[in-house]
Write a protein that holds these residues in place. Structure first.
Motif, PDB file in Angstrom:
ATOM      1  N   HIS A  62       5.883   1.858  -3.387  1.00  0.00           N
ATOM      2  CA  HIS A  62       5.557   0.572  -2.756  1.00  0.00           C
ATOM      3  C   HIS A  62       4.100   0.579  -2.324  1.00  0.00           C
ATOM      4  CE1 HIS A  62       5.787   1.610   1.787  1.00  0.00           C
ATOM      5  NE2 HIS A  62       5.716   2.738   1.122  1.00  0.00           N
ATOM      6  N   ASN A  63       3.600  -0.608  -2.021  1.00  0.00           N
ATOM      7  CA  ASN A  63       2.256  -0.766  -1.480  1.00  0.00           C
ATOM      8  C   ASN A  63       2.395  -0.734   0.039  1.00  0.00           C
ATOM      9  OD1 ASN A  63      -0.217  -1.736  -0.495  1.00  0.00           O
ATOM     10  ND2 ASN A  63      -0.534  -3.068  -2.257  1.00  0.00           N
ATOM     11  N   ASP A  64       2.125   0.429   0.640  1.00  0.00           N
ATOM     12  CA  ASP A  64       2.420   0.597   2.061  1.00  0.00           C
ATOM     13  C   ASP A  64       1.590  -0.327   2.945  1.00  0.00           C
ATOM     14  OD1 ASP A  64       0.181   2.063   1.335  1.00  0.00           O
ATOM     15  OD2 ASP A  64       0.524   3.656   2.763  1.00  0.00           O
ATOM     16  N   THR A  67       3.504  -3.522   2.951  1.00  0.00           N
ATOM     17  CA  THR A  67       4.745  -3.334   3.693  1.00  0.00           C
ATOM     18  C   THR A  67       4.487  -3.391   5.195  1.00  0.00           C
ATOM     19  OG1 THR A  67       5.659  -1.938   1.930  1.00  0.00           O
ATOM     20  CG2 THR A  67       6.720  -1.813   4.070  1.00  0.00           C
ATOM     21  N   SER A 336       4.575  -9.061  -6.261  1.00  0.00           N
ATOM     22  CA  SER A 336       4.766  -7.778  -5.589  1.00  0.00           C
ATOM     23  C   SER A 336       4.178  -7.786  -4.187  1.00  0.00           C
ATOM     24  CB  SER A 336       4.129  -6.664  -6.420  1.00  0.00           C
ATOM     25  OG  SER A 336       4.180  -5.430  -5.757  1.00  0.00           O
TER      26      SER A 336
END
Length: 556
Positions: A62-64, A67, A336
């Motif tokens: 994931h793209n922290d 997030t 995303s």
């Protein structure tokens, strides 16, 4: 060459180990499996042919940065008061310097103003910086966090195939090393370098060079691992928790711990990981609610999607392309990064002036970010600084430092228009962003504070090629003298040149091969030419790996 006898058992034990790993996710991921050597070479052509065993397993990614942003924005949607750039600078207690804590003193770091926030309960959740918060309530508190740093290097996307990376669990110094496709590039990194957490992303040059040396051991000889290929590099910190009230010598934990100071009644939580952040929040709130006797309904976190998640489905990128005329790459990026809010972003997109894509002015060529994202984030996601926009919002600086530096002035212009900045404020914001972005690692090494700078074999080959003027694969004494003079440090005499040449020419045949040159570089550290070359090209041969002998185990 597995590097350790115990790994000879890998083909027998690892299939069972990874089936157990599959079970931890309820078998929701594709199943782990063994991949044959030929298929591994087809799927991962960048790999060295010297592959013995490949075990494939699956991980989430994931793209922290996105997030974290959407966790905060989701909390705001549920009624939480969320502030940006607000720092806690003190604890307010009932009786001045004693008694229970009843609030905190805060500072708005954008304006410098300070204010008080009163609360029935206070929770410290500062990750690797939690001990810094705890020292504001008790300067003599025992440490609860053992910070561990991870250095990450971003290389061009052609270093790895789409959808497959590798993990080495037995590097030359025993740490793990991962090598993964990420954000259109290749992310290489390691963890567990102990130290005190700092907020600067600047990585140690030694770590960058070590990572490049390790990577070179696994890739095909036809691929050159070059220091100049580093697009960006940074370090991050994670909190390994240790309960200050635990017995002496108790191990640190990768799970989270919760503890309450009986004097101030402040609770802190630290440790954990991204995959357990909802569980961590539920656990600490349940404990505080019970301790304080507060009234609250059951926890609903497992039923609440993050912002943009309601109604999301896998065909959202297709809808974005069809409805708004953006490129497929941009549509995938927007879906995303924003979920269903990607539709709102696209509504702000301006005509591109091209036949295709029809809409969406690209922020920087080669990347899917759109200019309209700047306006959207300023107006809907509390983005307030150019530095934040390029780092913790768009991630561009983490993917390509030079691209972020180049586009910073344009981002400053767009943010100034969206937020109504004055010329003075725009200038200040840009200067601050450029200063912050310069800390990231890039294609040019930063040698300050470096204990060693271990060149890759590719670097030495490139240097040898400079001396091999006629390009025949060997170097004679005439070429040595000519190149030393061209580089600005000629030999003082023919005797000095002959002595240096003899040190390189191991077999005495009057010709120096590439391997002889590398051996001279590693072994003759006191040679004057060697010193001068090291100073000019800013690298040394210290800690060069010894081929397959220092290789570990790979799992695709």
């Amino acid at each position: 060459p597995f590097g350790h006898p115990i790994f000879a058992l890998a083909p027998i034990t690892l299939p069972a180990v990874f089936k157990f790993y599959d079970s931890l996710a309820g078998f929701t991921c594709p199943p782990s499996h063994i991949m044959g050597k030929r298929r591994a070479r087809r799927k991962f052509p960048q790999l060295d042919e010297d592959v013995k065993y490949v075990q494939v397993f699956y991980e989430g990614q994931h793209n922290d940065a996105r997030t974290a942003t959407y966790i905060a924005l989701t909390a705001a949607e549920e009624g939480a008061t969320v502030t940006n750039y607000t720092e806690m600078v003190g604890v307010i207690r009932e009786h001045g310097d004693s008694g229970k804590a009843v609030g905190v003193r805060c500072r708005d770091n954008l304006t410098g103003k300070e204010f008080d926030v009163r609360a029935k309960a206070i929770i410290f959740a500062g990750g690797p910086f939690t001990d810094g918060l705890r020292k504001l309530e008790d300067k003599d508190c025992k440490p609860a966090v053992a910070a561990a740093a991870g250095t990450h290097v971003v290389l061009p996307g052609y270093y790895s195939p789409d959808g497959m990376g590798l993990l080495d669990i037995n590097t030359s110094d025993g740490r793990f090393l991962f090598f993964l496709p990420w954000q259109g590039a290749t992310l290489v990194g390691t963890t567990d370098r102990k130290g005190t957490a700092v907020s600067t992303p600047g990585p140690p040059e030694d770590e960058i060079q070590w990572i490049l040396n390790e990577v070179e051991k696994y890739l095909d000889n036809g691929m050159k691992v070059r220091r100049s290929d580093v697009l960006s590099s940074w370090q991050g910190w994670r909190p390994l928790a240790s309960d200050p009230n635990a017995p002496p010598g108790a191990p640190v934990s990768r799970d989270h711990i919760i503890s309450t100071n009986p004097d101030t009644d402040i609770t802190f939580i630290t440790g954990g990981k991204w995959t357990t952040y909802r569980e961590m929040a539920e656990d600490v709130l349940n404990k505080v609610i019970a301790r304080k006797g507060l009234k609250a309904g059951p926890c609903l976190t497992d039923k609440r999607p993050l912002r943009g998640g309601v109604g999301y489905h896998k065909n959202v990128p297709i809808q974005l392309v069809q409805e708004f005329g953006v490129s497929e790459e941009t549509a995938k990026h927007l879906a995303s990064a924003y979920g269903m809010n990607a539709f709102d972003v696209c509504k702000m997109a301006k005509p591109s002036g091209k036949a295709w894509p029809k809409f969406g002015a690209v922020l920087v060529e080669g990347y899917p970010h759109l200019e309209c994202e700047i306006e959207y984030q300023c107006k809907n996601e509390m983005a307030t600084t150019v530095y934040d926009m390029l780092t913790t919002r768009m991630r561009l600086a983490f993917v390509n430092r030079e691209a972020a530096l180049a586009v910073a002035p344009k981002v400053a212009d767009l943010m100034a228009e969206a937020l109504g900045w004055s010329r003075k404020e725009k200038k200040r914001q840009l200067a601050s962003a450029l200063e912050g972005l310069a800390v990231f690692g890039g294609p040019i090494p930063v040698k300050m504070g470096s204990e060693f700078s271990a060149t890759t074999v590719t670097d030495l080959r490139s240097l040898f090629a400079k001396f091999d003027i006629d390009g025949n694969g060997t170097m004679d004494i005439k070429e040595l003298v000519q190149m030393a003079e061209a580089l600005g440090f000629p030999f003082k005499s023919s005797d000095e040149a002959s002595a240096t040449f003899r040190h390189m020419d191991n077999n005495g045949n009057g010709r120096i091969t590439e391997n002889e040159f590398i051996a001279w570089w590693v072994n003759e550290k006191d040679d004057e030419l060697r010193k001068k070359l090291g100073e000019q090209f800013k690298f040394s041969g210290d800690k060069l790996g010894n081929g397959s002998g220092s290789r570990g185990v790979m799992f695709g």
